[in-house]
Design an enzyme around this catalytic site. Structure first.
Site, mmCIF file in Angstrom:
data_model
loop_
_atom_site.group_PDB
_atom_site.id
_atom_site.type_symbol
_atom_site.label_atom_id
_atom_site.label_comp_id
_atom_site.label_asym_id
_atom_site.label_seq_id
_atom_site.Cartn_x
_atom_site.Cartn_y
_atom_site.Cartn_z
ATOM 1 N N GLU A 102 0.820 -1.325 -0.087
ATOM 2 C CA GLU A 102 0.114 -0.120 0.204
ATOM 3 C C GLU A 102 0.911 1.217 0.030
ATOM 4 O O GLU A 102 0.803 2.175 -0.940
ATOM 5 C CB GLU A 102 -0.751 -0.180 1.174
ATOM 6 N N ASP A 330 -9.544 1.324 6.197
ATOM 7 C CA ASP A 330 -9.805 1.224 4.441
ATOM 8 C C ASP A 330 -10.860 2.189 4.314
ATOM 9 O O ASP A 330 -10.385 2.823 3.118
ATOM 10 C CB ASP A 330 -10.276 -0.384 4.295
#
Length: 459
Positions: A102, A330
């Site tokens: 990420e 998220d």
């Protein structure tokens, strides 16, 4: 650090595990009326009255602090020597003491947007050297292990699709902005390989423990409360669900056949339907349309909040994550995803409604004080106010109805200091990307004749 299998060798490995599913696009996708077509990117910060000099200074200060600031309290970018491909660098989640796909892919995206080729290449080199799974007996071969210790040893032996998505998109932009080189720096070939693998990775089964690279010791995960180590056979396949035309949360067995709303990136899918491997372009065009419909289904009709995980019909997904059905870390990114898509393409008429909805709710919670986790109907689940969530909500202003509400979020973003301290990783990445988005400097780098030769210098 020990030597690893060269990433260039992965082309052969990925071919071995790919099951081709040919598909051809019959009608070119429409270009919409957004920035892709007009080459005009709204500068929301300028609309707030800030000069371009002030905006550039703020972005440069954020980049310099997060990439080259004090290593103990400011920076998340660390250079750690070199190998035959050049300098090596990782982006670290400071609080969790690891490097994640990420953050590595976000770092590459930021670097290509601000024209920092040295940092881009150093991050990509580290990812290929340590994160890329090259052991053919690991069913995740061809993907990147999503979490690694900063010394290059694994904390996970499997991938996360959001990292692969940002890797691919940043590589296409690098190819178009700087030109492709050779080996791992043949940016377009690397992006094509990642996208092809995401859709066509074979359904491979193996029994743990697994290796990241053939010469590594086996990876033995650390047990966590409530999640015992599972040594049963594991199957890993594509990162997309063909029937639903959606990105998966995890590419694996039936228990992983659900999605993460924040992984949906229709702005990127449109580009892949034009620039990606020809046999997959129709799929990505359909995926972009699917994701736009999915955003409206997955968000609460009053608060605009989306869950961390969702079924393909948009309903919240109960999973091992205790917050899987809630708006949590998220989920912050989902609003920025639909807003950037709207900015670039103007194809989703629901996006302004969704942005207005989430901004109205969070403004009612206090623009400087709203919590960073909620139930979908708006009950706070934390007392922390997070810069990263502010940043993504400010980015949602790209699709919001102009007026005092988006202005409040943009003003708050402008007045918020660059994240530092233990939480500077996620907050900092999202903060810097939001400055780029809201200033019109997070752009689509299109193929041009000037990309035939690689460039080597930073701005």
């Amino acid at each position: 650090m020990p030597k690893r299998v060269p990433a260039s060798a992965l082309l052969l490995l990925s071919i071995a595990c790919v099951s081709q599913q040919p598909s051809t696009i019959t009608t070119p996708p429409t270009d919409g009326t957004g920035a892709y077509s007009t080459n005009h990117y709204r500068n929301l910060l300028a609309e707030q009255g800030h000069t371009q000099k002030q905006i550039d200074a703020k972005i440069d200060a954020a980049f310099q602090q997060l990439f080259h600031g004090d290593k103990s309290s400011q920076a998340i970018y660390y250079e750690v020597g070199s190998n035959t491909n050049g300098p090596l660098a990782y982006i670290t989640d400071v609080a969790n003491h690891d490097a994640r796909t990420e953050g590595m892919s976000y770092g590459m995206m930021i670097a290509v947007q601000v024209n920092k080729k040295h940092e881009f290449d150093a991050i990509w080199n580290w990812a290929n050297t340590y994160m890329l799974v090259t052991d053919p007996n690991n069913p995740s071969v061809g993907y990147f292990a999503w979490s690694m210790n900063t010394d290059g040893t694994p904390r996970s032996d499997g991938p996360a699709p959001d990292g692969e998505e940002y890797f691919a998109m940043s590589l296409y932009f690098a190819a178009n902005r700087w030109g492709s080189g050779q080996g791992i720096f043949d940016y377009k070939a690397q992006a094509d390989r990642i996208l092809s693998n995401m859709r066509h990775h074979g359904m491979l089964t193996g029994t743990p423990p697994f290796h990241i690279h053939p010469e590594d010791p086996p990876f033995i995960p650390t047990p966590r409360p409530g999640r015992p180590i599972n040594n049963s056979p594991r199957t890993v396949g594509p990162m997309v669900n063909e029937e639903s035309k959606m990105i998966l949360f995890v590419p694996g067995s039936d228990r992983n056949q659900f999605t993460d709303p924040s992984y949906h990136l229709p702005a990127f899918y449109e580009l892949w339907s034009r620039w990606g491997p020809a046999e997959d372009r129709a799929f990505w065009s359909d995926a972009a349309t699917t994701s736009r419909t999915f955003f409206a289904r997955a968000t609460n009709p009053t608060t605009g909040l989306a869950p961390d995980y969702a079924n393909f019909d948009g309903t919240p997904r109960v999973s091992f994550n205790p917050n899987s059905t809630n708006f949590s870390y998220d989920s912050w990114r989902t609003a920025s995803n639909w807003a950037v898509d709207y900015s670039w393409w103007h194809k989703d008429s629901e996006a302004p409604i969704l942005s207005d909805r989430i901004q109205k709710f969070l403004l009612s919670q206090g623009v400087s004080t709203f919590a960073d986790q909620y139930t979908l109907d708006g009950t706070p689940l934390s007392k922390r106010h997070s810069t990263g969530m502010l940043a993504t909500t400010a980015t949602s202003s790209l699709a919001a109805t102009p007026g005092p509400t988006p202005k409040a979020f943009l003003d708050e973003l402008w007045n918020t200091p660059i994240p530092s301290g233990e939480q500077r990783y996620y907050d900092g990445m999202l903060y810097l990307m939001s400055l780029l988005h809201t200033s019109g400097q997070f752009r689509i780098w299109k193929p041009t004749t000037a990309t035939s030769k690689p460039l080597s210098a930073n701005r």
